[in-house]
Design an enzyme around this catalytic site. Structure first.
Site, mmCIF file in Angstrom:
data_model
loop_
_atom_site.group_PDB
_atom_site.id
_atom_site.type_symbol
_atom_site.label_atom_id
_atom_site.label_comp_id
_atom_site.label_asym_id
_atom_site.label_seq_id
_atom_site.Cartn_x
_atom_site.Cartn_y
_atom_site.Cartn_z
ATOM 1 N N GLU A 231 -6.803 4.859 8.272
ATOM 2 C CA GLU A 231 -6.151 6.263 7.569
ATOM 3 C C GLU A 231 -7.547 5.958 6.841
ATOM 4 O O GLU A 231 -7.997 7.744 6.829
ATOM 5 C CB GLU A 231 -5.220 6.299 6.882
ATOM 6 C CG GLU A 231 -3.968 6.333 7.576
ATOM 7 C CD GLU A 231 -2.501 4.955 7.098
ATOM 8 O OE1 GLU A 231 -3.023 5.209 5.402
ATOM 9 O OE2 GLU A 231 -1.552 5.065 7.541
ATOM 10 N N GLY B 1 2.170 2.070 10.644
ATOM 11 C CA GLY B 1 3.234 3.079 10.601
ATOM 12 C C GLY B 1 3.721 3.872 11.988
ATOM 13 O O GLY B 1 4.576 4.797 12.262
ATOM 14 N N GLU C 186 -5.869 -5.048 10.671
ATOM 15 C CA GLU C 186 -4.390 -3.471 11.032
ATOM 16 C C GLU C 186 -4.247 -3.467 12.383
ATOM 17 O O GLU C 186 -5.714 -1.899 12.125
ATOM 18 C CB GLU C 186 -4.272 -3.301 9.566
ATOM 19 C CG GLU C 186 -4.660 -3.483 8.151
ATOM 20 C CD GLU C 186 -3.590 -2.724 7.433
ATOM 21 O OE1 GLU C 186 -2.927 -2.846 7.044
ATOM 22 O OE2 GLU C 186 -4.402 -1.620 7.138
ATOM 23 N N HIS D 186 -9.526 1.352 5.006
ATOM 24 C CA HIS D 186 -8.563 1.561 5.501
ATOM 25 C C HIS D 186 -8.154 2.417 7.143
ATOM 26 O O HIS D 186 -9.562 2.994 6.950
ATOM 27 C CB HIS D 186 -7.459 1.489 5.001
ATOM 28 C CG HIS D 186 -6.221 1.984 5.556
ATOM 29 N ND1 HIS D 186 -5.333 2.379 6.276
ATOM 30 C CD2 HIS D 186 -5.416 1.037 5.177
ATOM 31 C CE1 HIS D 186 -3.929 2.453 6.475
ATOM 32 N NE2 HIS D 186 -3.511 0.984 6.062
ATOM 33 N N ASN E 96 0.240 -1.292 0.039
ATOM 34 C CA ASN E 96 0.137 -0.048 -0.473
ATOM 35 C C ASN E 96 1.079 1.291 0.354
ATOM 36 O O ASN E 96 1.075 1.207 0.849
ATOM 37 C CB ASN E 96 -1.026 -0.098 1.508
ATOM 38 C CG ASN E 96 -1.427 0.831 1.202
ATOM 39 O OD1 ASN E 96 -1.810 1.860 0.821
ATOM 40 N ND2 ASN E 96 -2.546 1.457 2.269
ATOM 41 N N LYS F 210 -0.181 3.975 -0.728
ATOM 42 C CA LYS F 210 -0.421 5.346 0.556
ATOM 43 C C LYS F 210 -0.245 7.087 -0.658
ATOM 44 O O LYS F 210 -0.425 6.553 -1.970
ATOM 45 C CB LYS F 210 -0.239 5.912 1.597
ATOM 46 C CG LYS F 210 0.026 4.596 2.587
ATOM 47 C CD LYS F 210 0.851 5.036 4.336
ATOM 48 C CE LYS F 210 -0.080 3.312 4.340
ATOM 49 N NZ LYS F 210 -0.411 3.709 6.486
ATOM 50 N N SER G 89 3.361 -1.853 10.695
ATOM 51 C CA SER G 89 4.661 -2.040 10.500
ATOM 52 C C SER G 89 5.577 -3.361 10.431
ATOM 53 O O SER G 89 6.354 -3.940 10.691
ATOM 54 C CB SER G 89 4.938 -1.911 11.877
ATOM 55 O OG SER G 89 4.495 -0.417 12.398
#
Ligand code: PEP
Length: 249
Positions: free
Chosen positions: A97, A171, A165, A95, A10, A12, A209
């Protein structure tokens, strides 16, 4: 035959024109991989990568999100049909985010899943708890709710993926413990089995991560059928090292 591991990068909101050569290097050096591989670049690079990788069908392309309508007055949005037209075969949905950064509720994720299916894209639905939800003992409740409300009935009999996740692991360099991952995967497997009565999903992925030095171990954990890789998918050597881990898993 068991499914090969699915390794998905991904990117991003990273990647300008030069990133095409990163994807080309990944494609070139992974030709012999037995894993299923995909890159989800920013939408602006989808057509470019689709063209650049036309002789590398072992690398699939995916979108990172889509609108739930096929077209219309939605400035700045992109539809599943458009992603498909630009060369995507799958799309990440829900996701963290998007869920947290853009306040997307599960109901909207479910609409997007339906749009993806209609456009012929395989949806990869991301779920995961925040740190405060975990610390207050609500992980199972959150995962159950996200699975119930983000996965529409239309998924029955379709190919789709679920990526676990933990939000606090994305991250941050933090990684869920083996027990936390086993526990979450057992729950997700149980909920999906009950819901779709044996129509098991092809892959349950872990994300958060993932790095070259932990990928092989993560793939060895019960139920982990693949990895959703953010930061480490941006550098060809790191992503290739993760792909090699999948080949050895
Ligand atoms: C992600 O983008 O889904 C992700 C897990 O990111 P990272 O690997 O950087 O934590």
């Amino acid at each position: 035959m068991p499914n090969p591991p699915f390794i998905v990068g991904n990117w991003k909101m990273h990647g300008l024109s030069e990133a095409v050569s990163v994807a080309e290097e990944i494609a070139r050096e992974s030709r012999k991989s037995t894993a299923r591989l995909a890159i989800c670049p920013p939408a602006t690079l989808l057509s470019r990568l689709s063209e650049a990788l036309k002789d590398a069908p072992h690398i699939e392309l995916g979108g990172q999100d889509c609108h739930y309508e096929a077209q219309g007055a939605f400035t700045g949005d992109i539809s599943a049909t458009m992603l498909k037209d630009a060369g995507a075969g799958l799309v990440l949905l829900g996701h963290s985010e998007r869920r947290h950064g853009h306040k997307e509720p599960c109901s909207q994720v479910a609409l997007k899943v339906k749009a993806a299916l209609k456009a012929g894209l395989e949806p990869m639905i991301c779920i995961g708890e925040t740190l405060s939800e975990r610390e207050s003992g609500r992980t199972h409740e959150v995962l159950r709710r996200q699975l119930r409300d983000s996965l529409p009935a239309e998924l029955e009999g379709q190919r789709f993926h679920v990526s676990y996740e933990p939000v606090w692991a994305i991250g941050t360099g933090l990684i869920a413990t083996d027990d936390q991952i086993r526990d979450a995967f057992a729950l997700i497997g149980k909920v999906l089995d009950k819901r779709f009565q044996g129509h098991v999903v092809p892959h349950l992925l872990y994300g958060g991560s993932v790095k070259p030095d932990n990928a092989q171990h993560l793939l060895s954990l019960e139920g982990v059928g693949g990895l959703l890789v953010g930061g480490a998918s941006l550098k060809a050597p790191d992503f290739l090292s993760i792909i090699r881990s999948a080949d050895q898993a």
